[in-house]
Design a protein around this motif. Structure first.
Motif, PDB file in Angstrom:
ATOM      1  N   GLN A 335       3.589 -12.196  -1.079  1.00  0.00           N
ATOM      2  CA  GLN A 335       2.364 -12.837  -0.575  1.00  0.00           C
ATOM      3  C   GLN A 335       1.210 -11.843  -0.863  1.00  0.00           C
ATOM      4  OE1 GLN A 335       4.439 -12.969   3.278  1.00  0.00           O
ATOM      5  NE2 GLN A 335       3.662 -15.228   3.478  1.00  0.00           N
ATOM      6  N   ARG A 336       0.852 -11.900  -2.066  1.00  0.00           N
ATOM      7  CA  ARG A 336      -0.024 -10.951  -2.501  1.00  0.00           C
ATOM      8  C   ARG A 336      -1.322 -11.032  -2.126  1.00  0.00           C
ATOM      9  NH1 ARG A 336       0.795 -10.344  -8.623  1.00  0.00           N
ATOM     10  NH2 ARG A 336      -1.345  -9.317  -8.671  1.00  0.00           N
ATOM     11  N   ARG A 337      -1.872 -12.371  -1.454  1.00  0.00           N
ATOM     12  CA  ARG A 337      -3.028 -12.431  -0.946  1.00  0.00           C
ATOM     13  C   ARG A 337      -2.936 -11.575   0.417  1.00  0.00           C
ATOM     14  NH1 ARG A 337      -6.214 -12.075  -4.342  1.00  0.00           N
ATOM     15  NH2 ARG A 337      -7.672 -12.806  -2.992  1.00  0.00           N
ATOM     16  N   LYS A 338      -1.919 -11.550   1.044  1.00  0.00           N
ATOM     17  CA  LYS A 338      -1.951 -10.905   2.553  1.00  0.00           C
ATOM     18  C   LYS A 338      -1.925  -9.469   2.576  1.00  0.00           C
ATOM     19  CE  LYS A 338       0.343 -14.508   5.013  1.00  0.00           C
ATOM     20  NZ  LYS A 338       1.405 -15.107   5.764  1.00  0.00           N
ATOM     21  N   THR A 339      -2.348  -8.946   3.597  1.00  0.00           N
ATOM     22  CA  THR A 339      -2.462  -7.227   3.866  1.00  0.00           C
ATOM     23  C   THR A 339      -0.993  -6.828   4.151  1.00  0.00           C
ATOM     24  OG1 THR A 339      -2.760  -7.568   6.192  1.00  0.00           O
ATOM     25  CG2 THR A 339      -4.641  -7.621   4.816  1.00  0.00           C
ATOM     26  N   LEU A 340      -0.922  -5.620   3.691  1.00  0.00           N
ATOM     27  CA  LEU A 340       0.437  -5.042   3.785  1.00  0.00           C
ATOM     28  C   LEU A 340       0.839  -4.956   5.354  1.00  0.00           C
ATOM     29  CD1 LEU A 340       0.060  -2.072   1.301  1.00  0.00           C
ATOM     30  CD2 LEU A 340       1.244  -4.216   0.977  1.00  0.00           C
ATOM     31  N   ARG A 341      -0.157  -4.913   6.146  1.00  0.00           N
ATOM     32  CA  ARG A 341       0.379  -4.801   7.358  1.00  0.00           C
ATOM     33  C   ARG A 341       1.243  -6.168   7.801  1.00  0.00           C
ATOM     34  NH1 ARG A 341      -3.238  -4.746  12.935  1.00  0.00           N
ATOM     35  NH2 ARG A 341      -1.343  -4.626  14.437  1.00  0.00           N
ATOM     36  N   ASN A 342       0.660  -7.282   7.332  1.00  0.00           N
ATOM     37  CA  ASN A 342       1.158  -8.558   7.470  1.00  0.00           C
ATOM     38  C   ASN A 342       2.341  -8.750   6.998  1.00  0.00           C
ATOM     39  OD1 ASN A 342      -0.635  -9.861   9.347  1.00  0.00           O
ATOM     40  ND2 ASN A 342      -1.959 -10.331   7.561  1.00  0.00           N
ATOM     41  N   LEU A 344       4.516  -5.840   5.688  1.00  0.00           N
ATOM     42  CA  LEU A 344       5.494  -4.953   5.802  1.00  0.00           C
ATOM     43  C   LEU A 344       5.615  -4.548   7.220  1.00  0.00           C
ATOM     44  CD1 LEU A 344       4.829  -2.765   2.584  1.00  0.00           C
ATOM     45  CD2 LEU A 344       6.754  -4.406   3.064  1.00  0.00           C
ATOM     46  N   GLY A 345       4.788  -4.912   7.930  1.00  0.00           N
ATOM     47  CA  GLY A 345       4.857  -4.523   9.656  1.00  0.00           C
ATOM     48  C   GLY A 345       3.895  -3.347  10.116  1.00  0.00           C
ATOM     49  N   ASP A 346       3.950  -3.236  11.220  1.00  0.00           N
ATOM     50  CA  ASP A 346       3.208  -2.046  11.943  1.00  0.00           C
ATOM     51  C   ASP A 346       3.397  -0.672  11.472  1.00  0.00           C
ATOM     52  OD1 ASP A 346       1.747  -3.929  13.247  1.00  0.00           O
ATOM     53  OD2 ASP A 346       2.897  -3.987  14.996  1.00  0.00           O
ATOM     54  N   THR A 347       4.616  -0.444  10.658  1.00  0.00           N
ATOM     55  CA  THR A 347       4.917   0.910  10.233  1.00  0.00           C
ATOM     56  C   THR A 347       4.139   1.336   9.079  1.00  0.00           C
ATOM     57  OG1 THR A 347       6.673   0.073   9.488  1.00  0.00           O
ATOM     58  CG2 THR A 347       7.000   1.194  11.472  1.00  0.00           C
ATOM     59  N   VAL A 348       3.389   0.584   8.269  1.00  0.00           N
ATOM     60  CA  VAL A 348       2.748   0.857   7.043  1.00  0.00           C
ATOM     61  C   VAL A 348       1.474   1.801   7.759  1.00  0.00           C
ATOM     62  CG1 VAL A 348       1.129   0.211   5.397  1.00  0.00           C
ATOM     63  CG2 VAL A 348       2.940  -1.468   6.059  1.00  0.00           C
ATOM     64  N   PRO A 349       1.409   2.988   6.977  1.00  0.00           N
ATOM     65  CA  PRO A 349       0.555   3.830   7.077  1.00  0.00           C
ATOM     66  C   PRO A 349      -1.065   3.330   7.552  1.00  0.00           C
ATOM     67  CG  PRO A 349       1.732   5.010   5.763  1.00  0.00           C
ATOM     68  CD  PRO A 349       2.379   3.518   5.851  1.00  0.00           C
ATOM     69  N   THR A 350      -1.715   3.860   8.472  1.00  0.00           N
ATOM     70  CA  THR A 350      -3.151   3.312   8.559  1.00  0.00           C
ATOM     71  C   THR A 350      -3.963   2.924   7.482  1.00  0.00           C
ATOM     72  OG1 THR A 350      -3.183   4.743  10.363  1.00  0.00           O
ATOM     73  CG2 THR A 350      -4.893   3.388  10.172  1.00  0.00           C
ATOM     74  N   ARG A 351      -3.967   3.910   6.314  1.00  0.00           N
ATOM     75  CA  ARG A 351      -4.851   3.938   5.319  1.00  0.00           C
ATOM     76  C   ARG A 351      -4.602   2.591   4.383  1.00  0.00           C
ATOM     77  NH1 ARG A 351      -2.657   8.222   1.238  1.00  0.00           N
ATOM     78  NH2 ARG A 351      -0.699   8.594   2.567  1.00  0.00           N
ATOM     79  N   TRP A 352      -3.298   2.056   4.512  1.00  0.00           N
ATOM     80  CA  TRP A 352      -2.886   0.986   3.652  1.00  0.00           C
ATOM     81  C   TRP A 352      -2.988  -0.340   4.273  1.00  0.00           C
ATOM     82  CZ3 TRP A 352       0.833   5.193   1.848  1.00  0.00           C
ATOM     83  CH2 TRP A 352       0.414   6.075   0.970  1.00  0.00           C
ATOM     84  N   CYS A 355      -4.994  -3.349   3.264  1.00  0.00           N
ATOM     85  CA  CYS A 355      -5.079  -3.294   1.833  1.00  0.00           C
ATOM     86  C   CYS A 355      -4.020  -4.563   1.338  1.00  0.00           C
ATOM     87  CB  CYS A 355      -4.513  -2.076   0.869  1.00  0.00           C
ATOM     88  SG  CYS A 355      -5.580  -0.691   1.427  1.00  0.00           S
ATOM     89  N   ARG A 356      -4.381  -5.171   0.102  1.00  0.00           N
ATOM     90  CA  ARG A 356      -3.454  -6.150  -0.348  1.00  0.00           C
ATOM     91  C   ARG A 356      -2.915  -5.232  -1.538  1.00  0.00           C
ATOM     92  NH1 ARG A 356      -8.309 -10.416  -1.265  1.00  0.00           N
ATOM     93  NH2 ARG A 356      -7.871 -11.638   0.889  1.00  0.00           N
ATOM     94  N   PRO A 357      -1.476  -5.756  -1.701  1.00  0.00           N
ATOM     95  CA  PRO A 357      -0.573  -5.099  -2.778  1.00  0.00           C
ATOM     96  C   PRO A 357      -1.208  -4.627  -4.153  1.00  0.00           C
ATOM     97  CG  PRO A 357       0.188  -7.186  -2.478  1.00  0.00           C
ATOM     98  CD  PRO A 357      -0.595  -7.061  -1.408  1.00  0.00           C
ATOM     99  N   GLU A 358      -1.966  -5.518  -4.738  1.00  0.00           N
ATOM    100  CA  GLU A 358      -2.617  -5.307  -5.872  1.00  0.00           C
ATOM    101  C   GLU A 358      -3.781  -4.024  -5.836  1.00  0.00           C
ATOM    102  OE1 GLU A 358      -4.018  -9.114  -6.300  1.00  0.00           O
ATOM    103  OE2 GLU A 358      -6.020  -8.936  -5.690  1.00  0.00           O
ATOM    104  N   GLU A 359      -3.995  -3.503  -4.672  1.00  0.00           N
ATOM    105  CA  GLU A 359      -4.961  -2.601  -4.626  1.00  0.00           C
ATOM    106  C   GLU A 359      -4.182  -1.049  -4.491  1.00  0.00           C
ATOM    107  OE1 GLU A 359      -8.484  -3.820  -1.633  1.00  0.00           O
ATOM    108  OE2 GLU A 359      -6.685  -4.578  -1.125  1.00  0.00           O
ATOM    109  N   LEU A 360      -3.070  -1.152  -4.553  1.00  0.00           N
ATOM    110  CA  LEU A 360      -2.150   0.285  -4.236  1.00  0.00           C
ATOM    111  C   LEU A 360      -1.837   0.734  -5.710  1.00  0.00           C
ATOM    112  CD1 LEU A 360      -1.988  -0.665  -1.416  1.00  0.00           C
ATOM    113  CD2 LEU A 360       0.270   0.685  -1.462  1.00  0.00           C
ATOM    114  N   GLN A 361      -2.128   1.951  -5.986  1.00  0.00           N
ATOM    115  CA  GLN A 361      -1.306   2.394  -7.136  1.00  0.00           C
ATOM    116  C   GLN A 361       0.092   2.512  -7.099  1.00  0.00           C
ATOM    117  OE1 GLN A 361      -2.979   3.401  -9.955  1.00  0.00           O
ATOM    118  NE2 GLN A 361      -5.147   3.325  -9.207  1.00  0.00           N
TER     119      GLN A 361
END
Ligand SMILES: C[S@@+](CC[C@H](N)C(=O)[O-])C[C@H]1O[C@@H](n2cnc3c(N)ncnc32)[C@H](O)[C@@H]1O
Length: 388
Positions: A335-342, A344-352, A355-361
């Motif tokens: 679901q590339r339009r959703k944020t990583l928290r949505n 992958l869940g709450d364990t995603v580190p705060t800084r990401w 973010c949407r997946p396409e923003e991560l290197q």
């Protein structure tokens, strides 16, 4: 002499003129089947005793009706008759293209055969530049790469899922006159029927050790399994050293896509983490028969272990990490339009989190995976793992 190229021009007519029946008797008489895979790997790749490898034994009845149907008399009789062309017929297809193929290609197997000898030579030159010790070709096809490769690399193992490709190319070697008679049957036995994705690599190459043979792969890849082949390579970078692959241009663009681009996705992240990629040259669609809908590109891959796991000598861990990475990246891009928290869940580190997946290197995804693993994220790794 092996290794010496003749430099003769590619002769498409001679290329298809090897009678299929001659191929059968030749291969039978030399008992190529009896040179089992066990022998192959003892004398070449792997070196360990092998009982079951996933290589498919050649059919006993080599003169089956399916093969007979593709012999030249039928094609010639069609050509001799001034009847209305059946546009779905194989003979029509090949005559329309001004080329001839030894059998009706199966689209379902990605059988678009390379017809341009200059392109084949360029691919062989790219493989030579890799200086491979062990070399495996994925998709023998009509042997347009196999034959020149065997001249330089008699240790080559060439695999095709289609028995017709195996029989035809074995015969082609005999007809070529490039190989010493006494080595012919051994070289022919290096062309095997096998589904690359079902090979039991573990039993072929023995345990994962530092000294395990490093394999270079080469192939004009069947387009329908390019992703699984690459995922397999990424998961087993400790086995694969390099690869020279011909893939469709669109696919190559996805591999190299940068962040925030619509092509950036699972493949881009995984490929950029697991390999150094270099586009060597482009190949127009007209170099193939049948002509595919898109052009192709030849890419050299230099595989590497995941950067942040370099200090971890346990290759099984590397492999697990690669599998976990794939699962997380896949889940994020589902679901590339959703944020990583949505996704992958709450364990995603705060800084990401936002973010949407396409923003991560790609390197961010690796860090994210390590972080989630440290948090004890539960992932069904075995479900994803491709055969070792
Ligand atoms: C694009 S053709 C390339 C053939 C030849 N190397 C050439 O360049 O003309 C791909 C070949 O891969 C074979 N192939 C398809 N699926 C395969 C698989 N799972 N394992 C091994 N070979 C496969 C096809 O039968 C076909 O001959």
């Amino acid at each position: 002499m092996l290794g010496a190229r003749t430099g003769r021009a590619f002769d498409a007519q001679a290329f298809i003129s090897v009678p299929v029946r001659a191929a059968h008797s030749l291969v039978r008489s030399q008992n190529a089947e009896r040179r089992s895979v066990r022998h192959l790997f003892r004398s070449g790749i792997g070196g360990s005793g092998v009982t079951s490898t996933g290589l498919i034994e050649p059919e006993r009845d080599l003169c089956c009706s399916r093969n007979r149907a593709s012999t030249s008399p039928r094609r010639n009789s069609f050509e001799g008759q001034p009847r209305r062309p059946n546009t779905s017929s194989f003979a029509f297809l090949t005559s329309r293209l001004g080329e001839r193929l030894p059998w009706r290609p199966k689209q379902s197997l990605g059988q678009n055969f390379l017809q341009d000898r200059a392109v084949a030579d360029a691919i062989v030159a790219a493989v030579r530049a890799c200086e491979p010790t062990e070399l495996v070709e994925i998709g023998t096809g009509t042997g347009v790469l196999t034959e020149p490769l065997l001249e330089f690399f008699p240790q080559l193992l060439s695999l095709d899922i289609d028995e017709r490709a195996v029989q035809y190319t074995r015969a082609r070697l005999a007809e070529s006159g490039h190989f010493p008679r006494k080595q012919l049957s051994e070289l022919q036995a290096r062309i095997q029927k096998a589904d690359f994705l079902r090979l039991e690599w573990m039993s072929m190459y023995g345990p994962r050790t530092e000294s395990a043979p490093q394999i270079t792969l080469v192939g004009n890849l069947p387009y329908y399994i390019v992703s699984p082949i690459l995922f397999h390579c990424f998961e087993h970078v400790h086995r694969y050293h390099q690869a020279v692959f011909m893939v469709q241009r669109e696919f190559a663009e996805r591999l190299a896509a940068p962040t925030r681009c619509k092509d950036y996705g699972v493949l881009s992240v995984l490929a950029q983490l697991h390999a150094e990629m270099q586009t060597l040259f482009q190949v127009p669609r007209t170099a193939f028969c049948p002509v595919p809908k898109v052009d192709s590109v030849v890419i050299r891959f230099d595989f590497r272990s995941l950067p942040q796991a370099d200090s971890l000598s346990d290759q099984a861990y590397q492999s697990d990490l690669s599998v976990a990475l794939r699962q997380i990246v896949r889940q994020a891009f589902q679901q590339r339009r959703k944020t990583l928290r949505n996704t992958l869940g709450d364990t995603v580190p705060t800084r990401w989190r936002h973010c949407r997946p396409e923003e991560l290197q790609p390197s961010d995804f690796l860090e994210l995976t390590l972080s989630l693993l440290r948090e004890g994220a539960q992932m069904p790794l075995n479900e994803l793992r491709s055969p070792a």
